[in-house]
Design an enzyme around this catalytic site. Structure first.
Site, mmCIF file in Angstrom:
data_model
loop_
_atom_site.group_PDB
_atom_site.id
_atom_site.type_symbol
_atom_site.label_atom_id
_atom_site.label_comp_id
_atom_site.label_asym_id
_atom_site.label_seq_id
_atom_site.Cartn_x
_atom_site.Cartn_y
_atom_site.Cartn_z
ATOM 1 N N SER A 271 0.801 -1.235 0.000
ATOM 2 C CA SER A 271 0.000 0.000 0.000
ATOM 3 C C SER A 271 0.822 1.268 0.000
ATOM 4 O O SER A 271 0.276 2.360 -0.177
ATOM 5 C CB SER A 271 -0.924 0.024 1.209
ATOM 6 O OG SER A 271 -2.020 -0.814 0.967
ATOM 7 N N LYS B 134 0.318 3.449 -2.852
ATOM 8 C CA LYS B 134 -0.922 4.218 -3.099
ATOM 9 C C LYS B 134 -0.685 5.726 -3.254
ATOM 10 O O LYS B 134 -1.208 6.331 -4.190
ATOM 11 C CB LYS B 134 -1.940 3.928 -1.987
ATOM 12 C CG LYS B 134 -2.517 2.512 -2.101
ATOM 13 C CD LYS B 134 -3.348 2.125 -0.876
ATOM 14 C CE LYS B 134 -3.930 0.721 -1.038
ATOM 15 N NZ LYS B 134 -4.540 0.227 0.214
ATOM 16 N N TYR C 161 -3.180 -2.717 -10.533
ATOM 17 C CA TYR C 161 -3.123 -2.486 -9.080
ATOM 18 C C TYR C 161 -2.325 -3.595 -8.381
ATOM 19 O O TYR C 161 -1.472 -3.329 -7.536
ATOM 20 C CB TYR C 161 -4.545 -2.393 -8.511
ATOM 21 C CG TYR C 161 -4.573 -2.356 -7.009
ATOM 22 C CD1 TYR C 161 -4.182 -1.204 -6.315
ATOM 23 C CD2 TYR C 161 -4.944 -3.476 -6.261
ATOM 24 C CE1 TYR C 161 -4.174 -1.167 -4.925
ATOM 25 C CE2 TYR C 161 -4.940 -3.458 -4.868
ATOM 26 C CZ TYR C 161 -4.551 -2.300 -4.212
ATOM 27 O OH TYR C 161 -4.528 -2.271 -2.838
ATOM 28 N N TYR D 292 -4.446 4.071 7.798
ATOM 29 C CA TYR D 292 -5.743 3.398 7.961
ATOM 30 C C TYR D 292 -6.478 3.967 9.170
ATOM 31 O O TYR D 292 -6.431 5.163 9.414
ATOM 32 C CB TYR D 292 -5.566 1.878 8.086
ATOM 33 C CG TYR D 292 -4.624 1.313 7.062
ATOM 34 C CD1 TYR D 292 -4.906 1.426 5.700
ATOM 35 C CD2 TYR D 292 -3.442 0.695 7.438
ATOM 36 C CE1 TYR D 292 -4.036 0.926 4.757
ATOM 37 C CE2 TYR D 292 -2.571 0.190 6.489
ATOM 38 C CZ TYR D 292 -2.875 0.313 5.156
ATOM 39 O OH TYR D 292 -2.016 -0.168 4.227
ATOM 40 N N VAL E 202 1.269 -3.762 3.857
ATOM 41 C CA VAL E 202 1.233 -5.050 4.555
ATOM 42 C C VAL E 202 2.503 -5.869 4.347
ATOM 43 O O VAL E 202 2.684 -6.906 4.978
ATOM 44 C CB VAL E 202 -0.010 -5.901 4.170
ATOM 45 C CG1 VAL E 202 -1.283 -5.256 4.688
ATOM 46 C CG2 VAL E 202 -0.082 -6.128 2.664
HETATM 47 N N1 GLN Z 1 -2.046 -5.521 -2.133
HETATM 48 C C1 GLN Z 1 -2.607 -5.345 -0.835
HETATM 49 C C2 GLN Z 1 -4.105 -5.413 -0.899
HETATM 50 O O1 GLN Z 1 -4.716 -4.743 -1.670
HETATM 51 C C3 GLN Z 1 -2.181 -4.048 -0.274
HETATM 52 C C4 GLN Z 1 -2.728 -3.826 1.079
HETATM 53 C C5 GLN Z 1 -1.873 -3.054 2.002
HETATM 54 O O2 GLN Z 1 -0.657 -2.963 1.915
HETATM 55 N N2 GLN Z 1 -2.520 -2.528 3.021
HETATM 56 O O3 GLN Z 1 -4.718 -6.164 -0.176
#
Ligand code: GLN
Length: 626
Positions: free
Chosen positions: A81, A84, A206, A258, A276
């Site tokens: 993420s 993003k 993505y 988050y 993550v």
């Molecule tokens: N590729 C992961 C997902 O979309 C990214 C999530 C993350 O890093 N929070 O579930």
């Protein structure tokens, strides 16, 4: 804040570059947080579960590109993420802020990253940091074909990191296989026309963007790129337009962590983004990029050790952006060595030559603005990275308005590091606001002066003393050793002596007085005297301090002009005076010696002029620095 002050541990022997108090601090922090257990390595994407929970790296990259790193900073992992905000920046650049705002909001959602949620009124994703918004942002990357879009994305990410990045294919395929929830989000976005074409191509992009393989150092440089206004500080390559950096940092501030965003803003106070894969990157705008990598995650999906490290860094180093906001970017206003800039004490030729060859060992940093951790770090780095042997470091805090506790700690750490190398830190602090040595053990307290010129003069004395012995550094010399007599045979010296008058003086006595008719050239053989000039507005200014081996009033040798300054004795001593009549007499009995003496005066005057030229050049570097 400021309750806990970072301890900069005692540094090992070794090159000065390895004794930076910043490295020492990060090493100690890493050691402490490494013991922290708890959290789980993400396993909902099977390939992620292979990460070793003990991997742990911390990196700080400054906005000018210096990287501090400790631990597993070169271990590769998937960006997840943290991609993003980067993709959001691309979407903003490709479509403009208005168009993007129609499809993606900027409201913190308080939702989990993978929540299947859209704003109830508009049907758009709440923000670009949750999956719904991030998938929408990926769909906005311009490009004719899926390959072209991916290539663009990788080119921009690589520009952020300053090296060519690629995908971690096993992670990508694992995510492709298991991303049912993201597919659901994609189809929901399609149904609300946030996505305008079949979702699968966007989802594929993505998943690929999440699988970009990075290490902790890459993330720190990405953060430093944002801190640096959008261009990578090492390569100079622009990753995102300067005017978009603020937008990207805004969503990181409100939504980057988050549903931990509120506590993050309170405790850490830095725009940040976690993934993550175990990474967190955070940005102190204008100053620093920070990255932590440690795979075990808490319930919200943030790295457990990552959060701990960011909290500690923010608290220890006082990096909360609401606190640092008033800091000016560069604290180093000018920097020069005693090879080029000297105190107002005029030295004998021998001492001047000595200072010219060893002056490099004493360096002056004139600082300005608020001295907080980031600018303190810049100072420490400038010191420890000096390649020349360093004996004295003079920090002029005259124009510094405030010194934060962490910056004072850093300087105390520097005192320690320098002392270990037989070098010394001197602080010039007229208002005594810096508190650099307060509460420190004597070994961590710098020498203090309230005036830069006095400190430079003292430093010159130190450099001379270690090389020539104390009596030579400030003492009495024989007439034969005065530079005006250089090259004279004993016989010539004797004839010169016949035409000189001798004068002893006491402190406070005027040797010459401004405005008086010049009565001779003065050769100082002992004692100290100040040259004082009365300015047109009546104020007086000390222009120089003279000691044995210097001369003044040379103009008297050629014209009976009025004195342009007063010379007042500071310390008792003696001098010889060569009057115009004396010089004439010398010419009659020994024309050769007269011209030798005049030539020596000319050489002295020439040396003074060239030293002043060097000083002007060194000091004018300030204009470029401010
Ligand atoms: N590729 C992961 C997902 O979309 C990214 C999530 C993350 O890093 N929070 O579930």
């Amino acid at each position: 804040m400021g309750r806990f002050r970072p301890r900069f541990p005692r540094t090992e022997r070794g090159p000065l570059t390895s004794t930076s108090p910043v490295d020492a601090y990060l090493g100690a922090l890493h050691e402490r947080v490494a013991d922290l257990r708890g959290g789980e390595v993400a396993s909902y994407i099977p390939e992620l579960a292979k990460a070793d929970p003990s991997w742990f790296g911390i990196c700080i990259a400054t906005a000018d590109g210096h990287v501090y790193e400790v631990g597993d900073t070169r271990q590769r992992f998937s960006i997840q993420s943290i991609s993003k905000p980067l993709t959001y920046g691309i979407a903003l650049g490709d479509h403009g802020q208005e168009a993007v705002a129609k499809r993606i909001g900027v409201e913190p959602s308080g939702d989990a990253f993978n929540e299947i949620s859209l704003a109830p009124d508009t049907g758009t994703p709440l923000n670009p940091m949750i999956n719904a918004g991030a998938i929408a942002a990926s769909s906005l990357i311009a490009g004719a074909t899926p390959d072209a879009r991916l290539e663009r994305l990788l080119a921009v990410y690589s520009a952020y990191a300053g090296r060519k990045l690629d995908l971690d294919l096993p992670i990508y395929t694992s995510e492709l296989d298991s991303g049912h929830r993201n597919r659901a989000i994609g189809h929901m976005l399609r149904s609300f026309d946030v996505l305008t074409s079949h979702p699968e191509a966007t989802l594929d992009l993505y998943f690929r963007q999440c699988s970009v393989s990075v290490d902790c150092r890459d993330l720190a440089l990405m953060a430093a790129t944002l801190a640096n206004g959008g261009s990578n500080p090492l390569t100079g390559e622009r990753a995102v337009a300067a005017e978009l950096v603020q937008k990207v940092l805004s969503v990181m501030t409100t939504c980057g962590m988050y549903d931990f965003a509120g506590e993050w803003a309170d405790r850490v106070g830095l725009p940040a983004k976690s993934g993550v894969g175990g990474g967190i990157m955070s940005v102190l705008p204008g100053q620093l990029g920070i990255a932590v990598f440690s795979p075990p995650l808490d319930a919200q999906g943030n790295s457990v050790r990552g959060i701990e490290v960011c909290k500690a860094l923010s608290e220890d180093l006082e990096l909360h952006f609401l606190r640092v906001a008033r800091s000016s970017r560069s604290a180093i206003r000018a920097s020069y060595t005693l090879e080029t800039v000297r105190s107002k004490r005029r030295r004998s030729e021998h001492q001047q030559a000595m200072l010219l060859s060893v002056g490099n060992a004493a360096v002056v940093f004139e600082l300005s603005g608020d001295l907080l951790f980031p600018s303190g770090e810049a100072v420490v780095r400038a010191v420890v990275e000096r390649s020349e042997p360093t004996e004295l470091v003079l920090l002029d805090l005259t124009r510094v308005s405030l010194v934060s506790a962490p910056a004072a700690q850093l300087l105390a750490g520097l005192v320690d590091a320098l002392r270990y190398r037989g070098a010394q830190l001197v602080v010039i602090d007229p208002s005594d606001r810096s508190q650099v040595g307060d509460g420190q053990a004597a070994s961590r307290r710098p020498a203090e002066f309230s005036d830069l010129d006095a400190a430079i003069e003292w430093a010159e004395g130190q450099l001379l003393q270690t090389r020539t012995g104390p009596e030579q550094a400030s003492g009495t010399i024989a007439l034969a050793d005065h530079p005006i007599c250089a090259g004279l045979e004993p016989e010539a010296l004797r004839r010169l002596e016949q035409v000189l008058t001798s004068r002893r003086f006491q402190p406070g006595e005027h040797l010459v007085t401004q405005g008086d008719v010049a009565d001779g050239v003065y050769l100082l053989l002992g004692g100290d005297a100040s040259v004082i000039i009365a300015l047109p507005d009546g104020r007086k200014r000390r222009a120089a301090t003279l000691s044995a081996g210097t001369s003044f009033g040379e103009v008297a040798a050629v014209s009976p002009a009025p004195r342009t300054a007063t010379v007042r004795a500071d310390k008792a001593g003696e001098c010889r005076v060569l009057s115009p009549e004396g010089l004439d007499r010398l010419g009659e009995i020994d024309a050769e010696t007269k011209s030798a003496v005049l030539a020596n005066m000319l050489i002295g005057a020439f040396e003074t002029v060239s030293r002043l030229d060097r000083e002007v050049a060194a000091l004018s570097s300030r204009d470029q620095l401010t």
